[in-house]
Design an enzyme around this catalytic site. Structure first.
Site, PDB file in Angstrom:
ATOM      1  N   THR A  60      -3.310  -5.634   0.365  1.00  0.00           N
ATOM      2  CA  THR A  60      -3.021  -4.164   0.548  1.00  0.00           C
ATOM      3  C   THR A  60      -4.524  -3.523   1.861  1.00  0.00           C
ATOM      4  O   THR A  60      -3.772  -2.692   2.441  1.00  0.00           O
ATOM      5  CB  THR A  60      -3.115  -3.594  -0.752  1.00  0.00           C
ATOM      6  OG1 THR A  60      -3.891  -2.977  -1.600  1.00  0.00           O
ATOM      7  CG2 THR A  60      -2.426  -4.358  -1.903  1.00  0.00           C
ATOM      8  N   ASP A  61      -4.777  -3.911   1.955  1.00  0.00           N
ATOM      9  CA  ASP A  61      -6.275  -3.206   2.684  1.00  0.00           C
ATOM     10  C   ASP A  61      -5.793  -3.766   3.910  1.00  0.00           C
ATOM     11  O   ASP A  61      -5.885  -2.659   5.350  1.00  0.00           O
ATOM     12  CB  ASP A  61      -7.504  -3.574   2.438  1.00  0.00           C
ATOM     13  CG  ASP A  61      -8.727  -2.761   3.272  1.00  0.00           C
ATOM     14  OD1 ASP A  61      -9.152  -1.762   2.880  1.00  0.00           O
ATOM     15  OD2 ASP A  61      -9.338  -2.902   4.005  1.00  0.00           O
ATOM     16  N   PHE A 105      30.813  30.369 -11.404  1.00  0.00           N
ATOM     17  CA  PHE A 105      30.718  29.063 -12.029  1.00  0.00           C
ATOM     18  C   PHE A 105      31.624  29.683 -13.427  1.00  0.00           C
ATOM     19  O   PHE A 105      31.038  29.855 -14.275  1.00  0.00           O
ATOM     20  CB  PHE A 105      30.159  28.832 -12.664  1.00  0.00           C
ATOM     21  CG  PHE A 105      29.796  27.002 -13.593  1.00  0.00           C
ATOM     22  CD1 PHE A 105      30.393  25.752 -12.568  1.00  0.00           C
ATOM     23  CD2 PHE A 105      29.695  27.236 -14.704  1.00  0.00           C
ATOM     24  CE1 PHE A 105      30.480  24.369 -13.600  1.00  0.00           C
ATOM     25  CE2 PHE A 105      29.404  25.539 -14.878  1.00  0.00           C
ATOM     26  CZ  PHE A 105      30.064  24.838 -14.641  1.00  0.00           C
ATOM     27  N   HIS A 112      18.053  27.726 -12.686  1.00  0.00           N
ATOM     28  CA  HIS A 112      19.166  29.416 -12.680  1.00  0.00           C
ATOM     29  C   HIS A 112      18.209  30.424 -12.506  1.00  0.00           C
ATOM     30  O   HIS A 112      17.050  30.414 -12.990  1.00  0.00           O
ATOM     31  CB  HIS A 112      19.007  28.789 -14.828  1.00  0.00           C
ATOM     32  CG  HIS A 112      19.777  27.720 -15.103  1.00  0.00           C
ATOM     33  ND1 HIS A 112      21.136  27.214 -14.256  1.00  0.00           N
ATOM     34  CD2 HIS A 112      19.685  26.488 -15.259  1.00  0.00           C
ATOM     35  CE1 HIS A 112      21.854  26.239 -14.447  1.00  0.00           C
ATOM     36  NE2 HIS A 112      20.374  25.449 -15.492  1.00  0.00           N
ATOM     37  N   VAL A 154      28.034  23.650  -8.142  1.00  0.00           N
ATOM     38  CA  VAL A 154      27.668  22.569  -7.568  1.00  0.00           C
ATOM     39  C   VAL A 154      27.829  21.556  -6.932  1.00  0.00           C
ATOM     40  O   VAL A 154      28.066  21.292  -5.578  1.00  0.00           O
ATOM     41  CB  VAL A 154      26.021  22.580  -8.082  1.00  0.00           C
ATOM     42  CG1 VAL A 154      24.927  21.003  -7.109  1.00  0.00           C
ATOM     43  CG2 VAL A 154      25.177  22.992  -8.129  1.00  0.00           C
ATOM     44  N   GLN A 155      28.702  21.375  -7.736  1.00  0.00           N
ATOM     45  CA  GLN A 155      29.961  19.930  -7.866  1.00  0.00           C
ATOM     46  C   GLN A 155      30.367  19.927  -6.483  1.00  0.00           C
ATOM     47  O   GLN A 155      30.439  19.188  -5.570  1.00  0.00           O
ATOM     48  CB  GLN A 155      30.183  19.328  -9.288  1.00  0.00           C
ATOM     49  CG  GLN A 155      29.592  18.974  -9.917  1.00  0.00           C
ATOM     50  CD  GLN A 155      29.500  20.353 -10.729  1.00  0.00           C
ATOM     51  OE1 GLN A 155      28.689  20.837 -10.769  1.00  0.00           O
ATOM     52  NE2 GLN A 155      29.134  19.127 -12.086  1.00  0.00           N
ATOM     53  N   ASN A 177      20.343  23.185 -10.381  1.00  0.00           N
ATOM     54  CA  ASN A 177      20.468  24.286 -10.313  1.00  0.00           C
ATOM     55  C   ASN A 177      19.259  24.866 -10.493  1.00  0.00           C
ATOM     56  O   ASN A 177      19.106  24.664 -11.974  1.00  0.00           O
ATOM     57  CB  ASN A 177      22.037  23.978 -11.052  1.00  0.00           C
ATOM     58  CG  ASN A 177      22.748  25.073 -11.139  1.00  0.00           C
ATOM     59  OD1 ASN A 177      22.257  26.059 -10.281  1.00  0.00           O
ATOM     60  ND2 ASN A 177      23.996  25.976 -11.970  1.00  0.00           N
ATOM     61  N   LYS A 187       0.878  -1.307  -0.195  1.00  0.00           N
ATOM     62  CA  LYS A 187      -0.122   0.094   0.424  1.00  0.00           C
ATOM     63  C   LYS A 187       0.468   1.099  -0.208  1.00  0.00           C
ATOM     64  O   LYS A 187       1.794   1.467   0.533  1.00  0.00           O
ATOM     65  CB  LYS A 187      -0.643  -0.313   1.528  1.00  0.00           C
ATOM     66  CG  LYS A 187      -2.336   0.841   1.313  1.00  0.00           C
ATOM     67  CD  LYS A 187      -2.651   0.121   0.186  1.00  0.00           C
ATOM     68  CE  LYS A 187      -4.293   0.613   0.082  1.00  0.00           C
ATOM     69  NZ  LYS A 187      -5.214  -0.559  -0.568  1.00  0.00           N
ATOM     70  N   ARG A 236      26.629  34.653  -9.522  1.00  0.00           N
ATOM     71  CA  ARG A 236      25.780  34.512  -9.807  1.00  0.00           C
ATOM     72  C   ARG A 236      25.483  33.734  -8.385  1.00  0.00           C
ATOM     73  O   ARG A 236      25.686  33.921  -7.554  1.00  0.00           O
ATOM     74  CB  ARG A 236      26.193  33.887 -10.250  1.00  0.00           C
ATOM     75  CG  ARG A 236      27.200  31.880 -10.046  1.00  0.00           C
ATOM     76  CD  ARG A 236      26.623  30.677 -10.918  1.00  0.00           C
ATOM     77  NE  ARG A 236      26.534  29.144 -10.400  1.00  0.00           N
ATOM     78  CZ  ARG A 236      26.741  28.725 -10.525  1.00  0.00           C
ATOM     79  NH1 ARG A 236      26.232  28.052 -11.970  1.00  0.00           N
ATOM     80  NH2 ARG A 236      26.922  27.180 -10.124  1.00  0.00           N
TER      81      ARG A 236
HETATM   82  O1  LIG Z   1      27.716  24.460 -10.668  1.00  0.00           O
HETATM   83  C1  LIG Z   1      27.332  24.200 -12.120  1.00  0.00           C
HETATM   84  N1  LIG Z   1      27.914  23.340 -12.296  1.00  0.00           N
HETATM   85  C2  LIG Z   1      27.762  22.589 -13.743  1.00  0.00           C
HETATM   86  O2  LIG Z   1      28.087  21.545 -13.855  1.00  0.00           O
HETATM   87  C3  LIG Z   1      27.055  23.816 -15.018  1.00  0.00           C
HETATM   88  N2  LIG Z   1      27.314  23.777 -16.083  1.00  0.00           N
HETATM   89  C4  LIG Z   1      26.097  25.045 -16.150  1.00  0.00           C
HETATM   90  O3  LIG Z   1      25.856  25.364 -16.705  1.00  0.00           O
HETATM   91  N3  LIG Z   1      26.398  25.737 -15.042  1.00  0.00           N
HETATM   92  C5  LIG Z   1      26.354  25.561 -14.059  1.00  0.00           C
HETATM   93  N4  LIG Z   1      27.538  25.224 -12.505  1.00  0.00           N
END
Ligand SMILES: O=c1[nH]c(=O)c2[nH]c(=O)[nH]c2[nH]1
Length: 302
Positions: free
Chosen positions: A58-59, A160, A257, A228-229, A255, A11, A177
């Site tokens: 499931t009930d 970036f 934008h 971000v990575q 991400n 469920k 940014r």
């Molecule tokens: O932090 C980021 N990682 C990316 O891989 C990426 N690619 C992108 O176009 N902007 C960003 N920003």
């Protein structure tokens, strides 16, 4: 000849609310969850032969969730998931595994005239605390705890640049940014030998959730992020340092934008680069960056 390669049923979307009343103080505490329980085992004949003798309806699974919520604590969710799953594998000889997912929704206590209100709450965001537990007969309990839907934004302190530039590239490099994402973060605990081992860890679950949440926000806020990575990797390693019992930590971060808008067509207004103030938030497409970090080199199945 065809045969069943994998089967699971149960469920989903069982909504449960539980109140705890402290009779002495009059303070009430509430928990609201959405629960999914899927069972595995010797159930093939229900699919192949239409033989329902192996089917726990499931009930009945839904009923069991309510009964167990009445009989036991529903927090921390790691404990309630383990209690539920253990019930199914111990009660039915042919059920070998239970997959339990609990999504806990936020009800934050109101502060009225500067004081915590005893029985009034508000939803302060779409963020949820999630637990995915697999309870297997003779193989212990595997738990992934997590945070989903924590929407964050920083208006500066993110860069970036230095990325691949070739004939497909139009994105300019930026040293300042906006960074915004919807946090989906998880941490996988070392396998628990059974329900007693989970019970022995009860205080660790809330602490890990608090640590992960605070680390996520503090790192996001304080770091001048190169990507971000890199930021999400730092978050993972800090959570690993804070929670010794965790084997892996993972993030999945969109991400989100925010594009600059060139307004120079109107009276030469400057609204790009260092003059940018008005932006256009994008619904999509969005970047999607994922990582899972382990303590030692594991064979990677990302
Ligand atoms: O932090 C980021 N990682 C990316 O891989 C990426 N690619 C992108 O176009 N902007 C960003 N920003």
């Amino acid at each position: 000849m065809a045969s069943v390669a994998q089967a699971r049923y149960g469920k989903d979307n069982v909504r449960v609310y539980k109140v705890e009343r402290d009779e002495k103080t009059g303070v009430q505490t509430v928990t609201e969850m959405t629960v999914c329980v899927l069972l595995e085992g010797a159930i093939e004949i229900s699919y192949t032969k239409g033989d329902n003798s192996v089917v726990v309806a499931t009930d009945s699974i839904k009923n069991t969730i309510y009964i167990k919520a009445k009989e036991h604590p529903v927090t921390p969710p790691e404990l309630f998931a383990s209690i539920l799953g253990t019930h199914f594998i111990e009660t039915y000889a042919h059920i070998t595994a239970a997959h339990v997912k609990i999504i806990t929704h936020r009800w934050t206590r109101m502060t009225i005239d500067g004081k915590p209100h005893p029985h009034s709450f508000y939803r302060d965001g779409a963020e949820t605390r999630n637990v995915d537990a697999v309870i297997r007969k003779g193989q212990g309990i595997d738990i992934r705890s997590g945070i989903v839907g924590l929407l964050v934004l920083k208006s500066t302190g993110s860069q970036f640049h230095g990325f691949v530039r070739d004939e497909f590239t139009t994105l300019p490099e930026v040293w300042d940014r906006i960074l915004s994402t919807d946090v989906d973060c998880g941490w996988v605990w070392k396998t628990f030998s059974g329900l007693n081992a989970v019970k022995a860890s009860i205080p660790k679950f809330d602490k890990a959730w608090n640590d992960a949440r605070e680390i996520t926000m503090k790192t996001f806020a304080e770091e001048d992020s190169p990507s971000v990575q890199n930021t999400m990797y730092k978050m993972c390693t800090k959570i690993m340092d804070a929670v010794a019992e965790v084997e892996t930590v993972d993030y999945s971060l969109p991400n989100k934008h925010y594009f600059e808008v060139d307004l120079s067509w109107h009276k030469g207004i400057k609204n790009t680069g260092k003059d940018a103030e008005v932006y256009a938030p994008q619904s999509g497409p969005n970047g999607l960056i994922q990582v899972k970090v382990a303590r030692s080199q594991l064979s990677s199945k990302l």
